[in-house]
Structures are given as C-alpha cells and as structure tokens.
Design an enzyme around this catalytic site. Structure first.
Site, PDB file in Angstrom:
ATOM      1  N   SER A 200       0.840  -1.204   0.000  1.00 51.66           N
ATOM      2  CA  SER A 200       0.000   0.000   0.000  1.00 51.66           C
ATOM      3  C   SER A 200       0.870   1.246   0.000  1.00 51.66           C
ATOM      4  CB  SER A 200      -0.884   0.019   1.248  1.00 51.66           C
ATOM      5  OG  SER A 200      -1.517   1.275   1.399  1.00 51.66           O
ATOM      6  N   TYR A 213      -1.882  -0.651  10.747  1.00 49.18           N
ATOM      7  CA  TYR A 213      -1.976  -1.106   9.358  1.00 49.18           C
ATOM      8  C   TYR A 213      -0.776  -0.632   8.531  1.00 49.18           C
ATOM      9  CZ  TYR A 213      -3.784  -1.304   4.533  1.00 49.18           C
ATOM     10  OH  TYR A 213      -3.947  -1.541   3.188  1.00 49.18           O
TER      11      TYR A 213
HETATM   12  P1  NAD Z   1     -11.336  -6.523   0.446  1.00 52.47           P
HETATM   13  O1  NAD Z   1     -11.993  -6.410   1.760  1.00 52.47           O
HETATM   14  O2  NAD Z   1     -12.198  -6.721  -0.727  1.00 52.47           O
HETATM   15  O3  NAD Z   1     -10.270  -7.694   0.486  1.00 52.47           O
HETATM   16  C1  NAD Z   1      -9.577  -8.055   1.647  1.00 52.47           C
HETATM   17  C2  NAD Z   1      -9.777  -9.550   1.858  1.00 52.47           C
HETATM   18  O4  NAD Z   1      -8.946  -9.977   2.920  1.00 52.47           O
HETATM   19  C3  NAD Z   1     -11.185  -9.943   2.258  1.00 52.47           C
HETATM   20  O5  NAD Z   1     -11.988 -10.190   1.148  1.00 52.47           O
HETATM   21  C4  NAD Z   1     -10.945 -11.209   3.086  1.00 52.47           C
HETATM   22  O6  NAD Z   1     -11.254 -12.352   2.318  1.00 52.47           O
HETATM   23  C5  NAD Z   1      -9.471 -11.199   3.373  1.00 52.47           C
HETATM   24  N1  NAD Z   1      -9.194 -11.366   4.791  1.00 52.47           N
HETATM   25  C6  NAD Z   1      -9.114 -10.431   5.758  1.00 52.47           C
HETATM   26  N2  NAD Z   1      -8.875 -11.017   6.942  1.00 52.47           N
HETATM   27  C7  NAD Z   1      -8.791 -12.350   6.718  1.00 52.47           C
HETATM   28  C8  NAD Z   1      -8.563 -13.490   7.552  1.00 52.47           C
HETATM   29  N3  NAD Z   1      -8.327 -13.348   8.860  1.00 52.47           N
HETATM   30  N4  NAD Z   1      -8.576 -14.715   6.981  1.00 52.47           N
HETATM   31  C9  NAD Z   1      -8.806 -14.863   5.659  1.00 52.47           C
HETATM   32  N5  NAD Z   1      -9.024 -13.819   4.823  1.00 52.47           N
HETATM   33  C10 NAD Z   1      -9.010 -12.591   5.362  1.00 52.47           C
HETATM   34  O7  NAD Z   1     -10.435  -5.208   0.291  1.00 52.47           O
HETATM   35  P2  NAD Z   1      -9.233  -4.827  -0.720  1.00 52.47           P
HETATM   36  O8  NAD Z   1      -9.121  -3.371  -0.615  1.00 52.47           O
HETATM   37  O9  NAD Z   1      -9.418  -5.456  -2.045  1.00 52.47           O
HETATM   38  O10 NAD Z   1      -7.976  -5.456   0.008  1.00 52.47           O
HETATM   39  C11 NAD Z   1      -7.025  -6.275  -0.629  1.00 52.47           C
HETATM   40  C12 NAD Z   1      -5.618  -5.819  -0.274  1.00 52.47           C
HETATM   41  O11 NAD Z   1      -5.401  -4.516  -0.787  1.00 52.47           O
HETATM   42  C13 NAD Z   1      -5.329  -5.723   1.229  1.00 52.47           C
HETATM   43  O12 NAD Z   1      -4.058  -6.273   1.504  1.00 52.47           O
HETATM   44  C14 NAD Z   1      -5.304  -4.230   1.488  1.00 52.47           C
HETATM   45  O13 NAD Z   1      -4.478  -3.903   2.569  1.00 52.47           O
HETATM   46  C15 NAD Z   1      -4.738  -3.731   0.169  1.00 52.47           C
HETATM   47  N6  NAD Z   1      -4.958  -2.315  -0.124  1.00 52.47           N
HETATM   48  C16 NAD Z   1      -6.204  -1.820  -0.315  1.00 52.47           C
HETATM   49  C17 NAD Z   1      -6.365  -0.468  -0.601  1.00 52.47           C
HETATM   50  C18 NAD Z   1      -7.730   0.137  -0.818  1.00 52.47           C
HETATM   51  O14 NAD Z   1      -7.825   1.366  -0.893  1.00 52.47           O
HETATM   52  N7  NAD Z   1      -8.788  -0.625  -0.945  1.00 52.47           N
HETATM   53  C19 NAD Z   1      -5.249   0.369  -0.703  1.00 52.47           C
HETATM   54  C20 NAD Z   1      -3.996  -0.174  -0.500  1.00 52.47           C
HETATM   55  C21 NAD Z   1      -3.859  -1.510  -0.225  1.00 52.47           C
END
Ligand code: NAD
Ligand code: MG
Length: 308
Positions: A200, A213
């Site tokens: 991120s 985080y």
């Molecule tokens: P999202 O909620 O759609 O995906 C995150 C997923 O993590 C969930 O669907 C879930 O299945 C999984 N998860 C969380 N805790 C878990 C556990 N204990 N056991 C099994 N699965 C678990 O959201 P996203 O934004 O697509 O996130 C995906 C990645 O992107 C993450 O690593 C997040 O930190 C990163 N990210 C997101 C953003 C943003 O703005 N959305 C920005 C930077 C980084």
C-alpha cells in the site's frame, strides 16, 4: 489529415478508443455506508468494478496455477477474474462470511473453462495457512503463482483506542499469514514462478489513523525486497503492488471514517478512487513470463498521488 489516419492516432494498441481516466468511473461524493466486517462487495453502493464485464484475456497465463488470498472481493477478486481469463486455474481463500462474494468469483472462473477452487478459512492461524496451501496444490495440481493479498485495515483515531487484540489481529493477518503461506508454498514453486504481495501507499506515507496497518504495509514492502533477493537465485520472482485509494469493501467495514468514505479518492490528481479492475493487468503482468527481469519491485497504482 485523412479520416483513416485519425482513427489510427486515436486508438490504443488493442484497437479500443482512448479513455479519459478522470471520467472512466464514478467520483465522490459517495453516500455514507457501513457494513459489518468483513462485508460484501455486492452490497456496496456503487458496486465496485472487478472487471466482470470488461477484462479481456489473451492467453498470457495459460495453464498457470494460482492461489490468491482475499480472492472473493476487491483487488484479489479483480486479479482472480483476470488470471482465469488469461487461462490460469485459480484457487481463492476468503472468510466463511464472504461465501456469497466468493461464489460469484468461482462461477466467473468456471465460466472461462478453468479450475476454480474455493478454500474458506481464517489465515490468522498457521495450521490453516499450511492446510490452505496443501488444498490449493492438491486441487490445482501444483502452484506457480502465489498472491498474498488478504488484508485487515481498521481506522483508530488514537493509539489509546487501539487494543493489543486489534493490533495483534492486524499483524497476524497482514504479516504472519503471508509468512506462513509463503513458507508452505515455497517447496512447490518451480523456477519461473511468481509471488505477488499487495502492499500500500501506506507503507511510505502512513495516515494518522492507520498506525498499525501502515506498519504492516511497510513490512509487506520489505517482504518483497528481501524475499526477491533470497529467491532470485532460485528463479522465483517476488513483486508487490502498492494501491492508493481503491473502492473496496475494506473501506466501508471500519477501514476508513465515514468522512473519508464520502470523499474517497477526491484528493488524487484523477479526482476519484481507483476500481479493482484497474489493477488487474498489473497482477497479470508481474506473473507473466515477459516480466522476467522484474523482481523485488513495487508497482504503484494510486491515481497520481502517493509513492509505492
Ligand atoms: P477486500 O476487503 O475486498 O479484500 C480483503 C480480503 O482480505 C477480504 O476479502 C478477506 O477475504 C481477506 N481477509 C481479511 N482477513 C482475513 C482473515 N483473517 N482470513 C482470511 N481472509 C481474510 O479489500 P481490498 O481493498 O481489495 O484489500 C485487498 C488488499 O489490498 C489488502 O491487503 C489491502 O491492505 C490492500 N490495499 C487496499 C487499498 C484500498 O484502498 N482498498 C489500498 C492499499 C492496499
Ligand atoms: Mg471480501
């Protein structure tokens, strides 16, 4: 200028018309919305674009075997759809509460004629992480691409509100799980395989309310840089994707304040949040053979702000 040459000038290499990135998707303000964690992408308003209707593959990953954590929704789901359309068999991990989102992804992968393996479970336990890899390898018949993408993000205004239990939850999900999963996966990865980690912009530009985080994302970035050096001689590439504000359910399940949700992505030069679909091609590229000299790299997708 002749009409014919105008067409050539105004088309991208794949023949599709130019798209203005500032106008491509919906912009803030968004309506206030919360869901109990971990939430469902299908219940967001507006529903994110994971490439369900738009991603077109061209056989870049034919026959590859992929495991993606958090493959039910958001960025992981966009990667899962793209990988299947590029010809890969895909296993996804998610939490049991996310079954409705996961079912949609499984159907989409199957529609491409690829193997789709659903492995629900909580990656905060080492034992489950080992089982996850075992089941994925068994179901897919091997493993070539590992995407450590699952993540936990909860906003806390002050360190005084952040309990040890919450801190530990974030660390276990974002740091321990990729360690355990990668360790279990490594014996199965042959030269040419790829590990991709979702990090991120928080790794280098942390928000005040994402104290725990942001530290985990700095760890994810370091994971990529260190592991790439360790695995380079074995012919296994390790890269990271560093998103900025992406419209996913993580943001409306405690990841952001409502004030932030309403104006999500507004501060970026493109004036809007990114959609998961806009990151899919990066996950494909980093796994593909033609990225063979890219390892230890962090690829940014932040709408013009933030540094990977
Ligand atoms: P999202 O909620 O759609 O995906 C995150 C997923 O993590 C969930 O669907 C879930 O299945 C999984 N998860 C969380 N805790 C878990 C556990 N204990 N056991 C099994 N699965 C678990 O959201 P996203 O934004 O697509 O996130 C995906 C990645 O992107 C993450 O690593 C997040 O930190 C990163 N990210 C997101 C953003 C943003 O703005 N959305 C920005 C930077 C980084
Ligand atoms: Mg989800």
């Amino acid at each position: 200028m002749k009409e014919e040459s105008k067409i050539v000038t105004n088309t991208a290499t794949n023949g599709s018309p130019l798209e203005d990135p500032t106008k491509k998707y919906f912009k803030p303000p968004f309506k206030e919305q919360t869901q109990p964690w971990p939430g469902l992408a299908s219940k967001m308003s507006p529903v994110p674009d994971h490439g369900e209707k738009s991603y077109v593959g061209s056989g870049r990953l034919t026959g590859r075997k992929v495991l993606i954590t958090g493959g039910d929704s958001g960025i992981g789901r966009a990667a899962a759809i793209a990988y299947a359309r590029e010809g890969a068999d895909v296993a996804i991990n998610y939490l049991p509460e996310e079954e409705p989102d996961a079912k949609e992804v499984i159907e989409l992968i199957k529609k491409e004629g690829r193997k789709a393996i659903a492995i629900p479970g909580d990656i905060r336990a080492e034992e489950f992480c080992e089982k996850l890899v075992k089941e994925a390898v068994k179901g897919l018949g091997g493993l070539d691409i590992l995407v450590n993408n699952a993540g936990r993000q909860q906003s806390h205004q002050s360190i005084l509100e952040l309990s040890t239990e919450q801190f530990d939850w974030t660390m276990k999900t974002n740091i321990y799980a990729p360690f355990w999963i990668t360790k279990a996966a490594l014996p199965h990865l042959k030269p040419g395989s790829s590990i991709i980690v979702t990090t991120s912009v928080q790794a280098t530009d942390p928000s005040p309310d994402l104290f725990d985080y942001a530290q985990t994302k700095a760890a994810n970035t370091s994971f990529v840089r260190s592991m790439a050096k360790q695995l380079g001689p074995k012919g296994i590439r390790v890269n990271g994707v560093s998103p900025g504000p992406i419209w996913t359910v993580l943001q409306v399940t405690g990841g952001s304040t409502q004030e932030k949700v309403k104006q999500f992505g507004k501060e970026t030069p493109l004036g809007r949040p990114g959609q998961p679909a806009e990151l899919a091609s990066i996950y494909v590229q980093l796994a593909a053979n033609d990225a063979s000299y890219s390892t230890g790299q962090i690829y940014g997708a932040a709408g013009g702000s933030g540094q990977p």
